[in-house]
Design an enzyme around this catalytic site. Structure first.
Site, PDB file in Angstrom:
ATOM      1  N   GLY A 166      44.016  34.047  42.495  1.00  0.00           N
ATOM      2  CA  GLY A 166      43.226  33.336  41.482  1.00  0.00           C
ATOM      3  C   GLY A 166      41.824  33.888  41.466  1.00  0.00           C
ATOM      4  N   CYS A 176      46.496  36.826  48.223  1.00  0.00           N
ATOM      5  CA  CYS A 176      45.123  37.034  47.751  1.00  0.00           C
ATOM      6  C   CYS A 176      44.292  35.746  47.901  1.00  0.00           C
ATOM      7  CB  CYS A 176      45.142  37.578  46.320  1.00  0.00           C
ATOM      8  SG  CYS A 176      43.548  38.244  45.817  1.00  0.00           S
ATOM      9  N   TYR A 177      43.973  35.045  46.813  1.00  0.00           N
ATOM     10  CA  TYR A 177      43.216  33.792  46.953  1.00  0.00           C
ATOM     11  C   TYR A 177      43.962  32.813  47.856  1.00  0.00           C
ATOM     12  CZ  TYR A 177      40.778  29.455  45.730  1.00  0.00           C
ATOM     13  OH  TYR A 177      40.079  28.281  45.786  1.00  0.00           O
ATOM     14  N   HIS A 226      48.894  42.273  46.661  1.00  0.00           N
ATOM     15  CA  HIS A 226      49.788  41.575  45.722  1.00  0.00           C
ATOM     16  C   HIS A 226      51.214  42.125  45.823  1.00  0.00           C
ATOM     17  CE1 HIS A 226      46.814  39.192  43.525  1.00  0.00           C
ATOM     18  NE2 HIS A 226      45.976  40.161  43.868  1.00  0.00           N
TER      19      HIS A 226
END
Ligand code: XMP
Length: 515
Positions: free
Chosen positions: A60, A87-88, A174
């Site tokens: 995000g 990731c986030y 990712h």
């Protein structure tokens, strides 16, 4: 909350605003595990109630330290359900559990080499120095207590981490993006190694369960389904036919803007399958009449949409009472229009479809599927190849490929040129290598020469694109010989055309269609 497919193992993907959210879900489902998206605000009790076998926290745009940044109930990490942060999601897991997340001076973006420190379960089978896809500003600089650091990159000291005892995993890269070479393996390790997935998400199961659900919901009432010629509505009609047979009526409204041979093939197929429960309405004269003199693309769309609805209402009234109307809504429409709560279909998508708020109850049996899954179901249902593999085609049809006014003559030009283009693509084995191929007729004319005389005629524009999601697209690198054949045939076989162009624009900045 959807309880469809409750008998399948499910993974919930919490969406923190990732641009790749649909990709994450698709990549999980490609490994035969059912996944659905949930919002970060979803109460923990609801999440527990769904009994997910695993949870993925998406990426995000926010920063975990920003005021108001989306977060998650920390109890989520104590449920004994395996969690993978991406990731986030990775940063959030680290920060909630007492690790350290810092803004880094340089943004790490693009292809990045992953140095493996400890392969453990998550990175099992992943090669050292493999290339991963990164896109982040913040980074985890210290893993929380109990976590082992599995990998690092030049800018991310904690590029992957795991607490195997609690089954908590985080990756800065990712895995859902094709550029991450080990992405599939990492997801597989999480799903099958940590979550204990068995791979029970398959097209055949979907069909059986959906037919049963449709029967339960419909009872002995009647259903009306509109067919557009595309794979989605054909699958909906076939599922309903198997579920409730005689209680189903299908209507095909021919707006006269389909490609060559399409109306005929849909009529042939469904009248054979459904007999007198299939109604074909040739409304092409009405549509053409209403479009006369209209050049503005949005106005064309509006006219086609309204004419479609009016025709539908008039024709449906002749067929008696129906309790339900079936729609071919897909999961991306549901996600893009605000998730499960949304019943509305984006205007962009409902041309050639129907508004969801008519006096009928709506049936949307495909609302949790992606297009590639619908194609698999179509294959499993035994629908013919020409429908299974049909490329996306806009509801307003050829009308938005004719710049300016739609007239019978101009329609004829686009239809014939398009047929030649598709025929040659198929003959050269390129039909399935492009996501969408189309022909556009502009308003300009140009000078040409034919025999002894000068001509002043239209050019046509060929466009062929390759895309995963229709949001971005590359123009297809078609072989010059193929383009030469198409060009030669079009100028020789289609009256009124003296020039053929090939559109070499990407999306963005261009769109796929010209209008
Ligand atoms: P663009 O031109 O926006 O197209 O890059 C993206 C995808 O959407 C299709 N498209 C439409 N589909 N009604 C539809 O049902 C429409 O008005 C419409 N306009 C574009 C287009 O064919 C491509 O697949």
């Amino acid at each position: 909350m959807s309880r469809q497919f409750a008998s399948h193992q499910r993974v919930l993907v919490i969406d923190f605003g990732s641009q790749y959210i649909q990709l994450i879900v698709r990549k999980v489902r490609e490994q035969q595990v059912y996944a659905e998206i949930r919002r970060p605000e979803t109460p923990l009790s609801e999440i527990i109630g769904e009994r997910p076998v695993g949870i993925i926290l998406s990426g995000g745009p926010a920063s975990v330290y920003e005021p108001g940044a989306p977060t998650i109930d920390p109890e989520l990490f104590n449920l004994g359900i395996p969690v993978l942060g991406i990731c986030y999601g990775h940063q959030l897991m680290a920060s909630v559990l007492g690790g350290r997340v810092e803004a880094s001076e340089e943004r790490e973006y693009g292809h990045t080499q992953l140095e493996i420190i400890n392969p453990d379960l998550l990175l099992d089978g992943v090669q050292n120095n493999t290339v991963t896809w990164m896109s982040h500003g913040d980074r985890v600089t210290e893993a929380p207590a109990g976590f082992a650091v599995l990998a690092r990159t030049a800018h991310s000291p904690v590029a992957a981490m795991a607490d195997e005892k609690r089954k908590l995993f985080g990756v800065q890269f990712h895995p859902e993006v094709a550029h991450t070479a080990c992405g599939k393996q990492v997801l597989h390790n999480f799903l099958y190694g940590a979550c204990g997935c068995v791979g029970d998400w398959q097209a055949a199961n979907f069909i059986e369960e959906t037919i049963q659900q449709l029967r339960d919901r419909i009872g002995d009432r009647r259903v009306l389904c509109t067919l557009s010629g595309g794979v989605d509505s054909s699958v909906v009609a076939t599922l309903l036919d198997r579920a409730v047979g005689e209680q189903l009526t299908c209507m095909f409204i021919d707006h006269g803007l389909l490609r060559k041979g399409e109306a005929e093939s849909i009529i042939k197929l469904f009248s054979r399958r459904l007999g007198d429960r299939f109604v074909a309405v040739d409304a092409s004269a009405v549509f053409l009449e209403r479009l006369r003199g209209v050049a503005n693309p949005e106005q064309k769309r509006k006219i086609i949409g309204e004419t479609f609805i009016r025709t539908f209402e008039a024709e449906a009234a002749k067929l008696g009472e129906f309790a339900f109307i079936a729609h071919g809504t897909l999961y991306p429409d549901v996600i893009e229009s605000g998730g499960d709560k949304a019943a509305t279909i984006k205007t962009h998508h409902n041309v050639g479809g129907l508004p969801a708020d008519m006096q009928y109850e709506n049936l949307e049996p495909l609302r949790l599927l992606f297009k590639d899954e619908v194609r698999q179901v179509a294959r499993e249902l035994g629908l013919p190849d020409e429908i299974v593999r049909r490329q996306p085609f806009p509801g307003p049809g050829l009308a938005i490929r004719i710049i300016g006014e739609v007239t019978p003559d101009r329609l004829q030009i686009v239809r014939e040129a398009d047929a030649i283009f598709r025929e040659e693509l198929a003959a050269a084995g390129w039909e399935q290598r492009v996501s969408q191929a189309l022909v556009v007729l502009p308003t300009i004319q140009s000078v040409g020469v034919m025999g002894d005389g000068r001509t002043y005629q239209y050019p046509v524009v060929l466009r062929a694109v390759v895309t995963d999601d229709l949001m971005t697209a590359e123009w297809a690198r078609l072989p010059a010989e193929l383009l030469a054949r198409v060009s030669n045939r079009i100028v020789n076989e289609v009256a009124g055309v003296n020039r053929v162009l090939y559109d070499i624009s990407t999306k963005p900045p261009a769109t796929i269609e010209w209008e």
